[in-house]
Scaffold this motif. Sequence first.
Motif, PDB file in Angstrom:
ATOM      1  N   ASP A  77       0.813  -1.217   0.000  1.00  0.00           N
ATOM      2  CA  ASP A  77       0.000   0.000   0.000  1.00  0.00           C
ATOM      3  C   ASP A  77       0.847   1.268   0.000  1.00  0.00           C
ATOM      4  O   ASP A  77       0.538   2.263   0.664  1.00  0.00           O
ATOM      5  CB  ASP A  77      -0.966   0.008   1.185  1.00  0.00           C
ATOM      6  CG  ASP A  77      -2.036  -1.068   1.065  1.00  0.00           C
ATOM      7  OD1 ASP A  77      -2.289  -1.532  -0.069  1.00  0.00           O
ATOM      8  OD2 ASP A  77      -2.620  -1.452   2.088  1.00  0.00           O
ATOM      9  N   ARG A  78       1.913   1.265  -0.776  1.00  0.00           N
ATOM     10  CA  ARG A  78       2.751   2.444  -1.002  1.00  0.00           C
ATOM     11  C   ARG A  78       2.719   2.762  -2.491  1.00  0.00           C
ATOM     12  O   ARG A  78       2.740   1.851  -3.327  1.00  0.00           O
ATOM     13  CB  ARG A  78       4.188   2.190  -0.540  1.00  0.00           C
ATOM     14  CG  ARG A  78       4.325   1.861   0.952  1.00  0.00           C
ATOM     15  CD  ARG A  78       5.717   1.334   1.265  1.00  0.00           C
ATOM     16  NE  ARG A  78       5.997   0.141   0.473  1.00  0.00           N
ATOM     17  CZ  ARG A  78       7.227  -0.315   0.220  1.00  0.00           C
ATOM     18  NH1 ARG A  78       8.292   0.325   0.684  1.00  0.00           N
ATOM     19  NH2 ARG A  78       7.391  -1.404  -0.504  1.00  0.00           N
ATOM     20  N   ASN A  94      -3.659  12.320  -4.811  1.00  0.00           N
ATOM     21  CA  ASN A  94      -2.842  11.999  -3.636  1.00  0.00           C
ATOM     22  C   ASN A  94      -3.661  12.076  -2.352  1.00  0.00           C
ATOM     23  O   ASN A  94      -3.497  11.252  -1.443  1.00  0.00           O
ATOM     24  CB  ASN A  94      -1.641  12.942  -3.551  1.00  0.00           C
ATOM     25  CG  ASN A  94      -0.660  12.737  -4.694  1.00  0.00           C
ATOM     26  OD1 ASN A  94      -0.689  11.723  -5.382  1.00  0.00           O
ATOM     27  ND2 ASN A  94       0.208  13.718  -4.896  1.00  0.00           N
ATOM     28  N   THR A  95      -4.538  13.068  -2.264  1.00  0.00           N
ATOM     29  CA  THR A  95      -5.415  13.185  -1.091  1.00  0.00           C
ATOM     30  C   THR A  95      -6.318  11.969  -0.970  1.00  0.00           C
ATOM     31  O   THR A  95      -6.506  11.411   0.122  1.00  0.00           O
ATOM     32  CB  THR A  95      -6.252  14.468  -1.186  1.00  0.00           C
ATOM     33  OG1 THR A  95      -5.386  15.608  -1.181  1.00  0.00           O
ATOM     34  CG2 THR A  95      -7.225  14.586  -0.016  1.00  0.00           C
ATOM     35  N   ARG A 148      -4.200   8.881   0.151  1.00  0.00           N
ATOM     36  CA  ARG A 148      -3.885   8.914   1.587  1.00  0.00           C
ATOM     37  C   ARG A 148      -5.122   8.614   2.419  1.00  0.00           C
ATOM     38  O   ARG A 148      -5.041   7.912   3.436  1.00  0.00           O
ATOM     39  CB  ARG A 148      -3.272  10.265   1.948  1.00  0.00           C
ATOM     40  CG  ARG A 148      -1.865  10.455   1.358  1.00  0.00           C
ATOM     41  CD  ARG A 148      -1.237  11.763   1.783  1.00  0.00           C
ATOM     42  NE  ARG A 148       0.157  11.833   1.341  1.00  0.00           N
ATOM     43  CZ  ARG A 148       0.605  12.663   0.400  1.00  0.00           C
ATOM     44  NH1 ARG A 148      -0.231  13.525  -0.186  1.00  0.00           N
ATOM     45  NH2 ARG A 148       1.881  12.652   0.047  1.00  0.00           N
ATOM     46  N   THR A 192       0.427   5.026   1.592  1.00  0.00           N
ATOM     47  CA  THR A 192       1.568   5.907   1.780  1.00  0.00           C
ATOM     48  C   THR A 192       1.969   6.423   0.413  1.00  0.00           C
ATOM     49  O   THR A 192       2.174   5.630  -0.514  1.00  0.00           O
ATOM     50  CB  THR A 192       2.746   5.163   2.435  1.00  0.00           C
ATOM     51  OG1 THR A 192       2.354   4.704   3.726  1.00  0.00           O
ATOM     52  CG2 THR A 192       3.967   6.069   2.554  1.00  0.00           C
ATOM     53  N   VAL A 193       2.081   7.739   0.265  1.00  0.00           N
ATOM     54  CA  VAL A 193       2.292   8.339  -1.049  1.00  0.00           C
ATOM     55  C   VAL A 193       3.613   9.103  -1.075  1.00  0.00           C
ATOM     56  O   VAL A 193       3.849   9.980  -0.240  1.00  0.00           O
ATOM     57  CB  VAL A 193       1.135   9.293  -1.420  1.00  0.00           C
ATOM     58  CG1 VAL A 193       1.389   9.922  -2.791  1.00  0.00           C
ATOM     59  CG2 VAL A 193      -0.197   8.554  -1.418  1.00  0.00           C
ATOM     60  N   TYR A 194       4.459   8.750  -2.016  1.00  0.00           N
ATOM     61  CA  TYR A 194       5.643   9.545  -2.337  1.00  0.00           C
ATOM     62  C   TYR A 194       5.254  10.471  -3.488  1.00  0.00           C
ATOM     63  O   TYR A 194       4.730  10.002  -4.508  1.00  0.00           O
ATOM     64  CB  TYR A 194       6.804   8.654  -2.774  1.00  0.00           C
ATOM     65  CG  TYR A 194       7.329   7.727  -1.698  1.00  0.00           C
ATOM     66  CD1 TYR A 194       8.409   8.092  -0.904  1.00  0.00           C
ATOM     67  CD2 TYR A 194       6.758   6.469  -1.493  1.00  0.00           C
ATOM     68  CE1 TYR A 194       8.912   7.240   0.072  1.00  0.00           C
ATOM     69  CE2 TYR A 194       7.253   5.608  -0.520  1.00  0.00           C
ATOM     70  CZ  TYR A 194       8.328   5.997   0.257  1.00  0.00           C
ATOM     71  OH  TYR A 194       8.820   5.152   1.218  1.00  0.00           O
ATOM     72  N   ASP A 195       5.528  11.760  -3.356  1.00  0.00           N
ATOM     73  CA  ASP A 195       5.035  12.691  -4.378  1.00  0.00           C
ATOM     74  C   ASP A 195       6.083  13.738  -4.762  1.00  0.00           C
ATOM     75  O   ASP A 195       5.914  14.933  -4.517  1.00  0.00           O
ATOM     76  CB  ASP A 195       3.747  13.368  -3.925  1.00  0.00           C
ATOM     77  CG  ASP A 195       3.877  14.078  -2.588  1.00  0.00           C
ATOM     78  OD1 ASP A 195       4.947  13.959  -1.948  1.00  0.00           O
ATOM     79  OD2 ASP A 195       2.913  14.762  -2.191  1.00  0.00           O
TER      80      ASP A 195
END
Length: 309
Positions: free
Chosen positions: A260-261, A272-273, A276, A281-284
Amino acid sequence: MQQATPLQARVEGGGTPTMANWSLGSEAGVLKDVLLGPPEGFRWMGLENAAWSSLVRDTLRRGYSFDKQLAMRQHREMVSAYEDAGVTCHFLPLDEYNPYQVYARDSSFMTPYGAVICQMANPRRRGEYAACLRFYLERGIPIYDMVSSGNFEGGDFNIIGEKTALVGYTDHRSEEIAARQVAGWMKDEGWEIRFAPIDQFYVHIDLMVCMLNERCAAVCLETTEDDIVDWLKARQIEIIPASFKETMALGCNVVALGNDRVLSTAGAKDLNTKLRAAGFTVYDPDMTMFTWAGGGVHCMCQPLNREAA
């Protein structure tokens, strides 16, 4: 003497053995190794590439300009995100004559049986095959086969689940005849293939459909045909919608890292909102130098090795 890796590992009619030291059966398992293009040679091709991408034409209309140092910083930030997620990054050998080899998804794609070398539509990018061959052969990764019937680019081979893929075509960047060649190979291996014909405005199917984990996908509902959406839902895949505006800025073009990344971009604020809020888990990283040139983070990577989803 060590036997050379074959240039056609594919067994006619199916039954090709899976790779011994690498694994890629999904787009959702924990990503262990990824192939990226070298940023050192990257520059915008501008008018040379405008005929092949509606996204590039939009960038030219808006008058955006290229900043090499910013591009290098953005690429380093993306690599840092992969490394933070425990992913080993590998790089295609640099070819100064092919600045868009940084979009490593276009020139080849991986299967459980080895790599497929693609046929690029843009004549200025067709030489990218050479760096791909050098990379795969030097690492003992089998060449499953090479597309020969027409144009086909890796962003149109979209693994959805175990032995299941969406195969897109626009008859521009990827052509139906080549899509059917690729699909025929995979059907012989026992795969379910769903064709996704799309307008050339949308470039590749991974612009609008990207897996997030084994049961969830980011999808632009405004551009994806209803029958494809229904097909995804019938496979019990939850859809997190991406807006048209973000999709056309490569916002839906994300990479599942496993557990879940997700690797996304700073520009995909709304998606992205939502990710999350759904527990991802979001790398942006900011990737504008690359998205304005026509490719997102999914276009820029070629997964080499994933744990089983």
